[in-house]
Write an enzyme that holds these catalytic residues in place. Structure first.
Site, PDB file in Angstrom:
ATOM      1  CB  CYS A   2      31.527  27.583  60.993  1.00  0.00           C
ATOM      2  SG  CYS A   2      29.915  28.341  60.940  1.00  0.00           S
ATOM      3  NE  ARG A  27      37.589  30.026  61.730  1.00  0.00           N
ATOM      4  CZ  ARG A  27      37.775  29.934  60.426  1.00  0.00           C
ATOM      5  NH1 ARG A  27      38.981  29.926  59.941  1.00  0.00           N
ATOM      6  NH2 ARG A  27      36.760  29.859  59.611  1.00  0.00           N
ATOM      7  CD1 TRP A  75      29.153  33.792  62.387  1.00  0.00           C
ATOM      8  CD2 TRP A  75      30.163  34.233  64.307  1.00  0.00           C
ATOM      9  NE1 TRP A  75      29.096  35.143  62.592  1.00  0.00           N
ATOM     10  CE2 TRP A  75      29.703  35.447  63.754  1.00  0.00           C
ATOM     11  CE3 TRP A  75      30.822  34.271  65.538  1.00  0.00           C
ATOM     12  CZ2 TRP A  75      29.898  36.676  64.369  1.00  0.00           C
ATOM     13  CZ3 TRP A  75      31.011  35.511  66.144  1.00  0.00           C
ATOM     14  CH2 TRP A  75      30.552  36.682  65.560  1.00  0.00           C
ATOM     15  CG  ASN A 101      32.740  27.940  57.223  1.00  0.00           C
ATOM     16  OD1 ASN A 101      31.905  28.816  57.392  1.00  0.00           O
ATOM     17  ND2 ASN A 101      34.033  28.134  57.370  1.00  0.00           N
ATOM     18  N   GLY A 102      29.413  28.109  55.651  1.00  0.00           N
ATOM     19  CA  GLY A 102      28.862  28.787  54.478  1.00  0.00           C
ATOM     20  C   GLY A 102      27.346  28.897  54.576  1.00  0.00           C
ATOM     21  CD  GLU A 485      35.382  53.792  60.044  1.00  0.00           C
ATOM     22  OE1 GLU A 485      34.846  54.371  60.993  1.00  0.00           O
ATOM     23  OE2 GLU A 485      35.890  52.656  60.146  1.00  0.00           O
ATOM     24  CE  LYS A 489      38.873  51.944  62.000  1.00  0.00           C
ATOM     25  NZ  LYS A 489      37.455  51.862  61.958  1.00  0.00           N
ATOM     26  CD  GLU A 492      39.600  51.927  66.329  1.00  0.00           C
ATOM     27  OE1 GLU A 492      39.340  52.256  65.148  1.00  0.00           O
ATOM     28  OE2 GLU A 492      38.884  51.171  66.981  1.00  0.00           O
ATOM     29  CG  HIS A 508      32.058  77.888  58.559  1.00  0.00           C
ATOM     30  ND1 HIS A 508      31.476  79.115  58.337  1.00  0.00           N
ATOM     31  CD2 HIS A 508      31.713  77.113  57.510  1.00  0.00           C
ATOM     32  CE1 HIS A 508      30.780  79.077  57.207  1.00  0.00           C
ATOM     33  NE2 HIS A 508      30.916  77.868  56.689  1.00  0.00           N
ATOM     34  CE  LYS A 607      35.774  43.791  66.551  1.00  0.00           C
ATOM     35  NZ  LYS A 607      36.022  44.858  65.574  1.00  0.00           N
TER      36      LYS A 607
END
Ligand code: M6R
Length: 612
Positions: A2, A27, A75, A101-102, A485, A489, A492, A508, A607
């Site tokens: 937030c 944000r 948020w 916020n929190g 992963e 990264k 990408e 193999h 995104k």
């Protein structure tokens, strides 16, 4: 997460608040609202769901005068995305208003105590409880606003960045912080409070940073900072030398780097209030309502795309080993077309940062149509996947802005370890094993902090390896998905070819590619497959292939074998991917920036993938 802006000074506050909150738009948020003390001593508040422009439209033409006020972009964490849940929130009398916020962890207990005292709540949020608690203490003990705030905050468990106003104290603004960013901008006869420097930089570059457990009392006449036990604190005034763009990134060059570095905090937020370490248990509020149904789950289908799918793959290993539940993990784009066979006792778990990925959503719908119980691990509150699943667990990591997922992955894997505890303890997992896992999960944020300190060493590594155009990323068992992963990264954000591979599969076929111009990144922690990985490294070296190893701190053998080593701290085998992936993210980040690419917005990618 937030966004918060507050102002106490001599200027008209509304344009300052609106401008400040617009600077926090990057944000991400789902609703916004403000509260201003008008000259007649009344509070004017306007809230709206959606973009800041919706709030602007709503106030268009309305005159709002006043020189003290607060604004917030939300948020959602507790309670849906509605106007009633948007901040600011207020007490019963409508004089105390605040933005937060929190997460207030003990809000349920506090709320039921306050309801018994006659307080009436108007939202589903955890935040509102703070306003009523301050009101209760202020009235019953006849205290000033700052005194009541300090006492109230001492009763609160959880995290907060707070900005508070009270119509009985026009001109005064209170800011408080506990594990949620908050700074105070110091102007000439005016003060700003903000969750992020980008909201104050236009007005002043002189700031003080509140520490956890401190609150500031601000008015045009000056400011004071206290601890929650009301001891005055002397603060140093710092000079912001960032420009606006850098301020949004908290001084980091890119959002991706900021997000990599925020992982300790992100994981802290994902596990906060959810680990009962001494009972070796996890408490997952979002699954409480279906707790009994979960006892009967015999098989789990995990679905996700890209990074979320790979997090799911780690979960598969965890859940099979420790909860003894058969798990099948698939990418959403295959799941939706392959006519999956469901049986009685099946459940589907969808994983998604954005909560909007079309293929994952389609898999949920397919399962629902067949009457299968659907669960979610989602970051974006109120998103389509969060709404469409029967129950779920939120990640609570705030928006991820860089297109490349970083904190989303480590948080998803951490939540999967909580789920493993939760389901495992419903089944055969012993108390001792539960305690061991819980104890290790708790250490993750500190261990990631250790890895982040090796950034410059990893940067040198990426410089050294930047001459290569192909990579193999190898791992086994828990670190097989981590290897994928790592490869994802680098592909990408630096557009370099990299292939994730189970180390056992190398012989193999892919081994044929290896020569002195084809390096491999091997994840080789001291775990149950360590010896097997060592053999694979020997095979690579025998063909002249350069090897960069990710190994456990203290492993002397590996340095004799691999060309380069990045060390990670020791943890439980099932949690090693959370640590192993961090140097791979940093490696990819430097690789991409070195090539001059915009790592926050890689070419051809979005995104949130809301089309098939
Ligand atoms: O929002 P989601 O987690 O559902 O997104 C799924 C993938 O598109 C995402 O993880 C993607 O693979 C990452 N951006 C890769 O870094």
């Amino acid at each position: 997460m937030c966004g918060i802006v507050g102002y106490a000074g001599k200027k008209q506050v509304l344009p300052i608040l609106m401008d400040g909150i617009r600077n926090l738009e990057y944000r991400g948020y789902d609703s916004a609202g403000f509260a201003i003390i008008e000259p007649n001593g009344k509070i004017k508040s306007v809230k709206s769901v959606g973009k800041i422009s919706a709030l602007e439209e709503k106030i268009n033409g309305t005159e709002v005068n006043g020189t003290t006020g607060i604004i917030h972009s939300r948020w959602a964490t507790h309670g849906g995305v509605t106007e009633a849940n948007a901040h600011p929130h207020h007490d019963c009398s409508g004089s105390i208003w605040l933005v937060h916020n929190g997460i207030i962890e003990n809000y349920k207990e506090l709320k039921s105590h306050l309801v018994k005292k006659g307080h009436k709540f108007t939202s589903e949020t955890d935040t509102e409880v703070v306003a009523h608690l301050i009101e209760e203490i202020k009235k019953s003990q006849k205290l000033t606003l700052p005194e009541a705030v300090a006492l109230a905050l001492r009763q609160i468990k959880g995290t907060y960045g707070l900005a508070i106003i009270d119509s009985h104290n026009p001109g005064q603004l209170i800011a408080a912080r506990n594990f949620s960013p908050l700074l105070v901008g110091i102007g000439d006869g005016e003060y700003l409070v903000a969750s992020d420097a980008s909201a104050v930089i236009k007005h002043t570059r002189r700031v003080i940073y509140l520490n956890d457990g401190e609150y500031a009392v601000l008015s045009p006449d000056g400011f004071e900072v206290y601890t929650l036990s009301s001891r005055p604190v002397k603060k140093d005034i710092k000079q912001l030398d960032w420009d606006m763009e850098v301020a949004k990134k908290d001084g980091f060059a890119h959002f991706m780097l900021k997000e990599i570095n925020s992982q300790p905090e992100a994981i802290e937020n994902s596990i906060r209030g959810r680990l009962i370490a001494d009972e070796g248990m996890a408490k997952l509020g979002g699954l409480e309502s279906i707790k009994e149904k979960l006892r009967d789950v015999k098989r789990l289908h995990i679905v996700g795309c890209g990074t979320a799918y790979l997090a799911g793959k780690v979960g598969e290993y965890m859940l099979e080993e420790y909860a003894q539940i058969p798990v099948k993990t698939e990418v959403g784009s295959e799941f939706r077309y392959k006519k999956p066979v469901f049986e009685k006792g099946d459940a589907l778990l969808a994983i998604s940062q954005s909560g909007e990925t079309a293929d994952t959503l389609a898999a949920i719908r397919e399962a629902k149509e067949k009457g299968v119980l659907t669960l979610g691990i989602v970051n974006a509150v109120g998103s389509s996947i969060a709404r469409d699943t029967d129950a779920g667990v939120y990640q609570h990591i705030g928006p991820e802005i860089g297109v490349a997922s970083t904190k989303a992955f480590t948080s998803q894997v951490t939540i999967l370890s909580l789920l493993t505890l939760f389901l495992g303890r419903q089944r055969a997992m012993s108390l001792v094993m539960g305690q061991r896992i819980a104890g290790e999960i708790k250490k993750l944020p500190a261990l990631i902090k250790e890895i982040l300190k090796t950034d410059s060493q990893i940067k040198k590594m990426s410089q050294k390896y930047s001459k290569y155009g192909n990579f193999l990323y190898l791992g086994r068992k828990y670190n097989l998905p981590a290897a994928f992963e790592g490869a994802l990264k680098i592909k990408e954000i630096s557009y370099v070819h990299a292939e994730g591979l189970g180390a056992g599969e190398m012989k193999h076929g892919p081994l044929a590619m290896i020569d002195n111009n084809f390096p491999s990144v091997v994840i080789v922690p001291k775990d149950s497959v360590y010896e097997k990985n060592i053999s694979n490294i020997q095979e690579l070296k025998a063909r002249g292939g350069p090897v960069l190893a990710i190994a456990t701190k203290g492993d002397k053998e590996i340095s004799k074998l691999a060309d380069d080593v990045i060390y990670i701290p020791k943890t439980l085998e099932m949690l090693t991917p959370v640590l192993a992936v961090v140097p791979l993210q940093i490696f990819a980040y430097h690789f991409g920036t070195m090539k001059g690419y915009d790592v926050d917005k890689p070419r051809n990618l979005a995104k949130s993938v809301t089309v098939e």
